[in-house]
Design an enzyme around this catalytic site. Structure first.
Site, mmCIF file in Angstrom:
data_model
loop_
_atom_site.group_PDB
_atom_site.id
_atom_site.type_symbol
_atom_site.label_atom_id
_atom_site.label_comp_id
_atom_site.label_asym_id
_atom_site.label_seq_id
_atom_site.Cartn_x
_atom_site.Cartn_y
_atom_site.Cartn_z
ATOM 1 N N HIS A 259 2.375 -13.671 2.024
ATOM 2 C CA HIS A 259 4.095 -13.408 2.103
ATOM 3 C C HIS A 259 4.659 -12.420 1.484
ATOM 4 O O HIS A 259 3.341 -11.024 1.467
ATOM 5 C CB HIS A 259 3.915 -13.802 0.485
ATOM 6 C CG HIS A 259 5.355 -14.442 -0.482
ATOM 7 N ND1 HIS A 259 6.303 -14.104 -0.188
ATOM 8 C CD2 HIS A 259 5.885 -12.820 -1.955
ATOM 9 C CE1 HIS A 259 7.291 -14.147 -0.809
ATOM 10 N NE2 HIS A 259 6.914 -13.588 -1.792
ATOM 11 N N ASP B 167 9.773 -14.118 4.215
ATOM 12 C CA ASP B 167 8.984 -14.694 2.817
ATOM 13 C C ASP B 167 7.565 -14.742 3.129
ATOM 14 O O ASP B 167 6.836 -14.794 2.818
ATOM 15 C CB ASP B 167 10.193 -16.214 2.707
ATOM 16 C CG ASP B 167 9.542 -16.624 1.799
ATOM 17 O OD1 ASP B 167 9.481 -16.283 0.195
ATOM 18 O OD2 ASP B 167 8.979 -18.059 1.843
ATOM 19 N N ARG C 59 0.196 11.844 -4.469
ATOM 20 C CA ARG C 59 1.129 11.987 -4.900
ATOM 21 C C ARG C 59 1.191 13.374 -3.718
ATOM 22 O O ARG C 59 2.056 13.477 -2.558
ATOM 23 C CB ARG C 59 1.322 13.141 -6.373
ATOM 24 C CG ARG C 59 2.055 12.338 -7.042
ATOM 25 C CD ARG C 59 2.056 13.144 -8.440
ATOM 26 N NE ARG C 59 3.085 13.165 -8.487
ATOM 27 C CZ ARG C 59 3.995 14.956 -8.840
ATOM 28 N NH1 ARG C 59 3.336 15.380 -10.526
ATOM 29 N NH2 ARG C 59 5.783 15.353 -8.708
#
Length: 312
Positions: free
Chosen positions: A142, A181, A247
Site C-alpha cells: 500500500h 494506492d 534531526r
C-alpha cells in the site's frame, strides 16, 4: 508458500515476434517457469548431466553447423535424444532452416520449434532480460510510487495521511506518477526493485472529496510512467510530541523489501507542512548520498573542527 510465476510461450512468441515453425499439440498451454535459456552445445556431443529441461533451448550457427557435419544417422540419433527431454521449445536464431530431419524428430517428440531472424547472442540476452522481469519475485504494498528528480520514491503511511494529495502536488510540480494506492514491486536483481501499478488502477488517483481522476488525461502523458526502480522509501507518520526524531540524518534507516534493503526516511507531519517540497528535497538528498556526498557528515565534521579550534 512462495508464489510461482510463469510466462505463456504464446506471450513470448507474440512479444518477440517469433515465427512458429512447428507447434506442438500443447503449444497453447506451454509455460516458461525459469528465467534462464540454454544453448545445447555440449548436449549435442552426448553430455546430458545437469541438463535443465525446463529451459527454453536456443540454437544458432555453431550448433546447426555442428549437426550438419554429422552423418544423417548420427544427426537423427543426437536430435532424438535431445528432443526426448521435452523442453518447452527450441528456438532457432539467425533465421536458420531446421531441415526435414530436424522437424521429423520435433514432431516425433511433439516439441515446439520457433525461429527468429535475430543473432543468437542478441536473442539470448533479450529473452533472459524479458523472463527475468516477468518471473521476478513480487509483492504488493500500500502506498504511492512517484518519480521525483529521477528518483523512485515509495511513499507509505496509514490511510488518510495525504499520500494521494501529495502525489497530485508533485504532479503539478512536473514529476511523474507510477502508482497510487497499490504498488506491485518486483525483484529483478539481487539489489534492484521495480515498482509498477496493477493494470486495473494504472494512471488513476483517488482524492477524497473529489473522487477518481485520470492523471494521463488531466496532466498529460508526460505525467505518468509505467514502472520505476525504487530508490527511496518515505514513511509519513503523525507528529508525536513524545517521540524523538532524527534531526541530523547521520544514520541511514533502511527497510527490507523482498530481501533488498532500501533507504528510508521517516517524516512526521503536522498541519501546514509542505510534504511535496519535503519529498523533492529527500529525492535530491538521496541522489547526493549515492554520489558520495553526505551533508550531515560534512556539517558534523565542521562542528568538530570548530570545537577543536575553540578548545585550542
Amino acid at each position: 508458500m512462495e508464489d510461482k510465476y510463469y510466462v505463456p510461450l504464446t506471450t513470448l512468441v507474440r512479444d518477440h515476434d517469433l515465427e512458429v515453425v512447428y507447434a506442438a499439440s500443447d503449444y497453447a498451454s506451454i509455460q516458461l517457469t525459469v528465467e534462464d535459456v540454454s544453448r545445447p552445445g555440449i548436449q549435442l556431443a552426448g553430455y546430458f548431466d545437469h541438463f535443465e529441461p525446463l529451459r527454453l533451448q536456443v540454437m544458432g550457427n555453431v550448433e546447426m553447423g555442428y549437426l550438419r557435419q554429422m552423418p544423417q544417422a548420427q544427426q537423427m540419433q543426437v536430435l532424438d535424444r535431445l528432443f526426448s527431454y521435452k523442453f518447452p521449445a527450441l528456438l532457432l536464431a539467425r533465421g536458420m532452416e531446421p531441415g526435414e530431419a530436424f522437424l521429423e524428430i520435433a514432431r516425433k517428440h511433439d516439441v515446439t520449434v520457433l525461429r527468429t531472424q535475430e543473432p543468437t547472442s542478441t536473442t539470448i540476452s533479450t529473452i533472459i532480460t524479458y523472463l527475468r522481469a516477468a518471473l521476478a519475485p513480487r509483492i504488493t504494498r500500500h502506498g504511492v510510487l512517484m518519480e521525483v528528480y529521477g528518483e523512485g520514491i515509495l511513499l507509505t503511511g496509514e490511510s488518510g495521511m495525504g499520500k494521494s494529495e501529495t502525489a497530485v502536488e508533485l504532479l503539478k510540480r512536473g514529476h511523474r506518477l507510477i502508482a497510487d494506492d497499490a504498488v506491485e514491486i518486483r525483484k529483478i536483481a539481487s539489489d534492484v526493485l521495480i515498482g509498477t501499478a496493477p493494470a486495473v488502477i494504472r494512471n488513476y488517483v483517488e482524492l477524497r472529496g473529489i473522487g477518481i481522476i485520470n492523471v494521463a488525461r488531466l496532466f498529460g502523458m508526460g505525467a505518468i510512467k509505467a514502472e520505476k526502480q525504487i530508490n527511496l522509501v518515505v514513511n509519513i507518520v503523525p507528529w508525536d510530541n513524545h517521540a524523538s526524531y532524527d534531526r541530523m540524518g547521520m544514520e541511514v534507516e533502511y527497510v527490507d523489501i523482498l530481501g533488498v534493503k532500501i533507504p528510508m526516511n521517516t517524516i512526521p507531519i503536522t498541519p501546514g507542512r509542505n510534504l511535496a517540497v519535503i519529498l523533492e528535497v529527500a529525492a535530491m538528498n538521496n541522489r547526493q548520498r549515492k554520489m558520495g556526498y553526505n551533508a550531515a557528515l560534512e556539517f558534523t565534521e565542521q562542528l568538530n573542527r570548530q570545537f577543536e579550534t575553540n578548545k585550542g
